[in-house]
Design a protein around this motif. Structure first.
Motif, mmCIF file in Angstrom:
data_model
loop_
_atom_site.group_PDB
_atom_site.id
_atom_site.type_symbol
_atom_site.label_atom_id
_atom_site.label_comp_id
_atom_site.label_asym_id
_atom_site.label_seq_id
_atom_site.Cartn_x
_atom_site.Cartn_y
_atom_site.Cartn_z
ATOM 1 N N TRP A 152 0.863 -1.183 0.000
ATOM 2 C CA TRP A 152 0.000 0.000 0.000
ATOM 3 C C TRP A 152 0.903 1.238 0.000
ATOM 4 O O TRP A 152 1.526 1.555 0.999
ATOM 5 N N TYR A 153 0.970 1.920 -1.124
ATOM 6 C CA TYR A 153 1.954 2.988 -1.297
ATOM 7 C C TYR A 153 1.352 4.374 -1.082
ATOM 8 O O TYR A 153 0.201 4.643 -1.427
ATOM 9 N N HIS A 154 2.182 5.238 -0.526
ATOM 10 C CA HIS A 154 1.897 6.667 -0.434
ATOM 11 C C HIS A 154 3.199 7.442 -0.639
ATOM 12 O O HIS A 154 4.294 6.882 -0.508
ATOM 13 N N ASN B 161 11.240 21.027 0.026
ATOM 14 C CA ASN B 161 10.128 20.107 0.235
ATOM 15 C C ASN B 161 10.347 18.869 -0.627
ATOM 16 O O ASN B 161 10.786 18.959 -1.775
ATOM 17 N N THR B 162 10.011 17.707 -0.057
ATOM 18 C CA THR B 162 10.317 16.451 -0.738
ATOM 19 C C THR B 162 9.131 15.489 -0.680
ATOM 20 O O THR B 162 8.196 15.646 0.115
ATOM 21 N N LEU B 163 9.212 14.473 -1.523
ATOM 22 C CA LEU B 163 8.291 13.344 -1.496
ATOM 23 C C LEU B 163 9.111 12.073 -1.301
ATOM 24 O O LEU B 163 10.152 11.905 -1.938
ATOM 25 N N TYR B 164 8.600 11.184 -0.426
ATOM 26 C CA TYR B 164 9.315 9.937 -0.171
ATOM 27 C C TYR B 164 8.319 8.779 -0.238
ATOM 28 O O TYR B 164 7.289 8.792 0.444
ATOM 29 N N LEU B 165 8.609 7.781 -1.057
ATOM 30 C CA LEU B 165 7.730 6.632 -1.214
ATOM 31 C C LEU B 165 7.736 5.786 0.064
ATOM 32 O O LEU B 165 8.799 5.443 0.589
ATOM 33 N N CYS B 166 6.531 5.433 0.564
ATOM 34 C CA CYS B 166 6.455 4.704 1.826
ATOM 35 C C CYS B 166 5.229 3.803 1.858
ATOM 36 O O CYS B 166 4.360 3.860 0.988
ATOM 37 N N ASN B 167 5.167 2.972 2.908
ATOM 38 C CA ASN B 167 4.022 2.084 3.160
ATOM 39 C C ASN B 167 3.495 2.306 4.578
ATOM 40 O O ASN B 167 3.052 1.373 5.246
ATOM 41 N N ASP B 168 3.513 3.544 5.043
ATOM 42 C CA ASP B 168 3.245 3.844 6.445
ATOM 43 C C ASP B 168 1.840 3.502 6.908
ATOM 44 O O ASP B 168 1.622 3.286 8.111
ATOM 45 N N TYR B 169 0.865 3.468 6.007
ATOM 46 C CA TYR B 169 -0.523 3.227 6.416
ATOM 47 C C TYR B 169 -0.921 1.759 6.297
ATOM 48 O O TYR B 169 -2.112 1.427 6.403
ATOM 49 N N VAL C 62 2.035 -4.561 -8.603
ATOM 50 C CA VAL C 62 3.440 -4.945 -8.672
ATOM 51 C C VAL C 62 4.235 -3.943 -9.503
ATOM 52 O O VAL C 62 5.383 -3.612 -9.175
ATOM 53 N N PHE C 63 3.613 -3.424 -10.551
ATOM 54 C CA PHE C 63 4.335 -2.503 -11.432
ATOM 55 C C PHE C 63 4.739 -1.221 -10.719
ATOM 56 O O PHE C 63 5.700 -0.557 -11.114
ATOM 57 N N ILE C 64 4.023 -0.865 -9.638
ATOM 58 C CA ILE C 64 4.384 0.348 -8.891
ATOM 59 C C ILE C 64 5.768 0.178 -8.279
ATOM 60 O O ILE C 64 6.647 1.042 -8.416
ATOM 61 N N ALA C 65 5.953 -0.938 -7.590
ATOM 62 C CA ALA C 65 7.251 -1.191 -6.959
ATOM 63 C C ALA C 65 8.352 -1.323 -7.992
ATOM 64 O O ALA C 65 9.508 -0.947 -7.748
ATOM 65 N N GLU C 66 8.014 -1.862 -9.166
ATOM 66 C CA GLU C 66 9.021 -2.075 -10.193
ATOM 67 C C GLU C 66 9.450 -0.779 -10.881
ATOM 68 O O GLU C 66 10.614 -0.634 -11.271
ATOM 69 N N LEU C 67 8.527 0.166 -11.017
ATOM 70 C CA LEU C 67 8.800 1.339 -11.851
ATOM 71 C C LEU C 67 8.933 2.655 -11.093
ATOM 72 O O LEU C 67 9.541 3.591 -11.608
#
Length: 343
Positions: free
Chosen positions: A87-89, A109-117, A202-207
Motif C-alpha cells: 500500500w503505497y503513499h 520540500n520532498t516526497l518519499y515513497l512509503c508504506n506507512d498506512y 506490482v508494477f508500482i514497486a518495479e517502476l
C-alpha cells in the motif's frame, strides 16, 4: 426515502454503470465487470463471517431509493489495507542543504515513497449519482459506514484513512501524473489508475523511483496540485474533516490527492453514537424536539441504515413504521443512532 444496505450480486450491472460514470481517478471501482463481481463476492463473504479481528476483508454497501428500488450510490470500507499487496503513499517532508563556508542554508520540500498506512482501515468507494445529490444523501452514504464500524469495531483497525481523489481537469488529465508519473511509467494516467484498481500493484514497486523526490524539480503545475482534491471530492473531504479526519502530509502516488486519517474511536459519529429502544408510532410529526439522526440496526449481514428526523429521550426513539420497515426492526428492538451533525 433512501436507505443503505449491503451490496448484492444483483447490483453488478448498476455497480459497473457507477464505475463508468465516476471516471478516471476513482481507483476502487475499475471498469471491469469480472473484477467488480469479485468485489461484490468479497463483501458478501466478509459479512457472512463472524470475525473478531480485521484482515483483508472488504465491505461494500449501496444507497437505495425505496420508492423505485433503484441503487443510486455506493460506499465501502476496507478492513485492513496493504495485507495482500503493498500500500503505497508519498510522504511530504523537508530536507535541509547547508554550507557554513558559503553561508547558504536551503530547505527543500520532498516526497518519499512509503508504506506507512499498512494495516489501517480505509473508508472508500463513495459515489452518488448526480440526480440524487440532495436531501443529505451524500451524508447518509458517507456516515453510514461509521455506524457500521461503531457496531462492529472488532472488524476494523484502530486507525482509519480516507484517500481523497486528487485534482484532474475536465478531460481527466492529472498535472501531477504528467509532471512525475508519466516519466517513469510511460502510460496515460487512466491506464495506471485502472491497473491499480484491478489489483495489479506490482508494477508500482518495479517502476516508481525509490529515492527522495525534490518538489522544486517538478513542473510548477504539478507542484500546485499536491494535496489538492478533485472538485467533485471537496464536499466529501469537508464532511470527513467535520468528523475528525486530518491531513498528515501523505498523498497519493498517482494524482497527489491527500490522504486524511483519524483514530477509529475519535471519529465523531462513532464516538457519539449510542443505542436506543424503538417505540413504534404511526406517523412522525416534525416538532422542535425532533433532530436529524442517522439510524441503523445492529446486524452485519442484514445491515440497514437511514436518515430520519425523530424524537429521542432516555434511550427511547420514536420511530414511524415506514422507517422501521426500512431498518427491518420492530417495536422494542435496539437500534444505533447518532445526530447527523455534531452537537
Amino acid at each position: 426515502m433512501y436507505y443503505i444496505r449491503p451490496i448484492a450480486i444483483e447490483d453488478l450491472d448498476t455497480l459497473h454503470q457507477i464505475a463508468v460514470e465516476s471516471g478516471p481517478g476513482f481507483t476502487s471501482l475499475p471498469e471491469n465487470t469480472e473484477l467488480l463481481q469479485k468485489k461484490i463476492e468479497r463483501s458478501t463473504q466478509a459479512l457472512a463471517r463472524d470475525l473478531d479481528r480485521p484482515g483483508a476483508q472488504s465491505y461494500l454497501f449501496v444507497l437505495v431509493d425505496s420508492e423505485t428500488d433503484q441503487v443510486v450510490g455506493t460506499t465501502g470500507i476496507e478492513a485492513s489495507v496493504g495485507l495482500d499487496a503493498p500500500w503505497y503513499h508519498y510522504r511530504l517532508g523537508t530536507v535541509v542543504h547547508a554550507s557554513r563556508e558559503l553561508d547558504i542554508h536551503n530547505r527543500f520540500n520532498t516526497l518519499y515513497l512509503c508504506n506507512d498506512y499498512t494495516g489501517c482501515s480505509e473508508v472508500c468507494t463513495l459515489y452518488l449519482k448526480p440526480d440524487h445529490r440532495h436531501s443529505q444523501n451524500g451524508s447518509l452514504l458517507s456516515k453510514s459506514r461509521f455506524l457500521f464500524m461503531a457496531e462492529h469495531p472488532q472488524r476494523f483497525s484502530e486507525r482509519v484513512i480516507a484517500e481523497m481523489r486528487g485534482y484532474s481537469d475536465e478531460h481527466g488529465r492529472s498535472p501531477f501524473w504528467e509532471g512525475l508519473g508519466r516519466k517513469f511509467f510511460a502510460m496515460d494516467y487512466s491506464e495506471a489508475d485502472y491497473l491499480t484498481g484491478s489489483g495489479n500493484k506490482v508494477f508500482i514497486a518495479e517502476l516508481m523511483p525509490k529515492y527522495t523526490i525534490y518538489l522544486h524539480l517538478l513542473p510548477e503545475e504539478a507542484q500546485q496540485v499536491i494535496g489538492r482534491v478533485h472538485t467533485n471530492t471537496e464536499p466529501a473531504k469537508r464532511m470527513l474533516e467535520n468528523e475528525g479526519f486530518r491531513f498528515e502530509n501523505y498523498v497519493d502516488i498517482f494524482d497527489a490527492g491527500p490522504t486524511i486519517t483519524a483514530p477509529l474511536e475519535k471519529i465523531r459519529a462513532i464516538r457519539e453514537s449510542r443505542y436506543a429502544k424503538v417505540r413504534l408510532i404511526d406517523k412522525a410529526e416534525e416538532t422542535p424536539d425532533h433532530i436529524h439522526f442517522l439510524l441503523s440496526n445492529t446486524q452485519a449481514n442484514g445491515f440497514r441504515c437511514c436518515l430520519s428526523s425523530l424524537y429521542e429521550r432516555q434511550g427511547i426513539a420514536e420511530l414511524s413504521r415506514e422507517y422501521a420497515d426500512l431498518l427491518q426492526v420492530k417495536n422494542n428492538d435496539t437500534i444505533r443512532l447518532v445526530e447527523l451533525k455534531g452537537r
